[in-house]
Design an enzyme around this catalytic site. Structure first.
Site, PDB file in Angstrom:
ATOM      1  N   ASP A 104      -2.825  -6.676   0.577  1.00  0.00           N
ATOM      2  CA  ASP A 104      -2.104  -5.399   0.528  1.00  0.00           C
ATOM      3  C   ASP A 104      -1.440  -5.193  -0.838  1.00  0.00           C
ATOM      4  O   ASP A 104      -1.221  -6.159  -1.577  1.00  0.00           O
ATOM      5  CB  ASP A 104      -1.007  -5.365   1.606  1.00  0.00           C
ATOM      6  CG  ASP A 104      -1.601  -5.358   3.005  1.00  0.00           C
ATOM      7  OD1 ASP A 104      -2.760  -4.959   3.154  1.00  0.00           O
ATOM      8  OD2 ASP A 104      -0.886  -5.780   3.934  1.00  0.00           O
ATOM      9  N   TYR A 105      -1.068  -3.956  -1.083  1.00  0.00           N
ATOM     10  CA  TYR A 105      -0.402  -3.560  -2.331  1.00  0.00           C
ATOM     11  C   TYR A 105       0.799  -4.464  -2.646  1.00  0.00           C
ATOM     12  O   TYR A 105       1.018  -4.889  -3.768  1.00  0.00           O
ATOM     13  CB  TYR A 105       0.063  -2.108  -2.147  1.00  0.00           C
ATOM     14  CG  TYR A 105       0.617  -1.437  -3.367  1.00  0.00           C
ATOM     15  CD1 TYR A 105      -0.232  -1.030  -4.396  1.00  0.00           C
ATOM     16  CD2 TYR A 105       1.988  -1.190  -3.490  1.00  0.00           C
ATOM     17  CE1 TYR A 105       0.280  -0.397  -5.512  1.00  0.00           C
ATOM     18  CE2 TYR A 105       2.500  -0.551  -4.601  1.00  0.00           C
ATOM     19  CZ  TYR A 105       1.640  -0.159  -5.609  1.00  0.00           C
ATOM     20  OH  TYR A 105       2.142   0.460  -6.715  1.00  0.00           O
TER      21      TYR A 105
END
Ligand code: URA
Length: 253
Positions: A104-105
């Site tokens: 994820d980011y």
């Protein structure tokens, strides 16, 4: 020189078996001519086309990056956000490498990048059960009931997670949080966050410590290194182990 079907599979277009089907179906050209024999060997100087599209035959390269927070696990982004490949490009890596799977980011840690589509597909295939180890900082003090649920497997609605290896690393009573190390071999979207959400301990911070046996020790966020030949070979062995075992059983009985 390598067999045509292997070269196609390595480019990531498809698996070796499907490449054989494409060759037999006359969908593959070498230097402009349709080839439908499986034994042909080609070099990286040959132009190989599948369904009239040129495939990449550049030298295979393999990297591990300590992915920082605030970037997308992608090759490029149509909204021009920072992507993980930018870190390699800015240091002169020219090959078209792609992340193997996704973090994820806001997730940090071990992420492999390569232009070897065959290895990437093998590593990402759920059947090959490649372990990923995450260090989770979550809200609240996780008790043995929560840990047991993670160990047993959690019903996330559309998917029940496989039993996970779980270890409570520390608790921080003052900040009402815990640190848990979890090993899973699946890679569903937001899986770790969803698992902790399901036991009512939302994730505050997530770091992947290890992908298979590869960690990011010595690498600061954003730093990367090339994998050593023996690491690449070992990844291939790991990712084909189950397949070989299954074929062996089929052959024996
Ligand atoms: N699980 C998640 O929830 N996020 C990640 O980035 C990786 C695994």
């Amino acid at each position: 020189m390598e067999r045509l079907q292997k070269v196609i599979a390595k480019s990531g277009v498809t698996s070796r078996r499907k490449a054989e089907d494409l060759i037999k179906a006359g969908k593959v050209k070498v230097n402009g001519k349709v080839v439908n024999e499986l034994g042909l060997k080609v070099t990286d100087k040959d132009l190989v086309e599948v369904n009239n599209m040129k495939i990449e035959t550049e030298e295979k390269v393999y990297y591990i990056i300590n992915k920082p927070a605030g970037c997308i696990s992608a090759f490029s982004d149509d909204k021009d956000r920072r992507v993980v490949v930018d870190y390699l490009r800015s240091r002169g890596v020219q090959e078209r490498v792609y992340p193997v799977g996704r973090l994820d980011y806001d997730t940090t840690g071990a992420l492999i990048l390569t232009n070897d589509g065959e290895l990437a597909n093998l590593l990402m295939h759920p059947r090959n059960e490649i372990n990923k180890i995450y260090l989770v900082r979550c809200v609240g003090i996780v008790n043995s009931v929560g840990l047991a649920k993670l160990r047993k497997g959690i019903d996330l609605g559309s998917f029940k997670t496989a039993p996970a290896k779980v270890e409570l690393v520390s608790v921080d009573k003052a900040n009402n949080s815990s640190q848990v190390r979890i090993t899973i071999h699946e890679g569903k979207y937001h899986q770790v966050k969803l698992m902790f959400e399901a036991i009512s301990h939302p994730v505050k911070k997530l770091r992947r410590e290890m992908y298979a046996f590869i960690n990011v020790s010595g690498l600061k966020p954003g730093e990367f290194r090339r994998l050593k030949i023996h690491e690449v070979k070992q990844l291939y062995v790991l990712a084909t182990y189950k397949e070989k075992k299954t074929n062996y059983r089929i052959r024996r009985y």
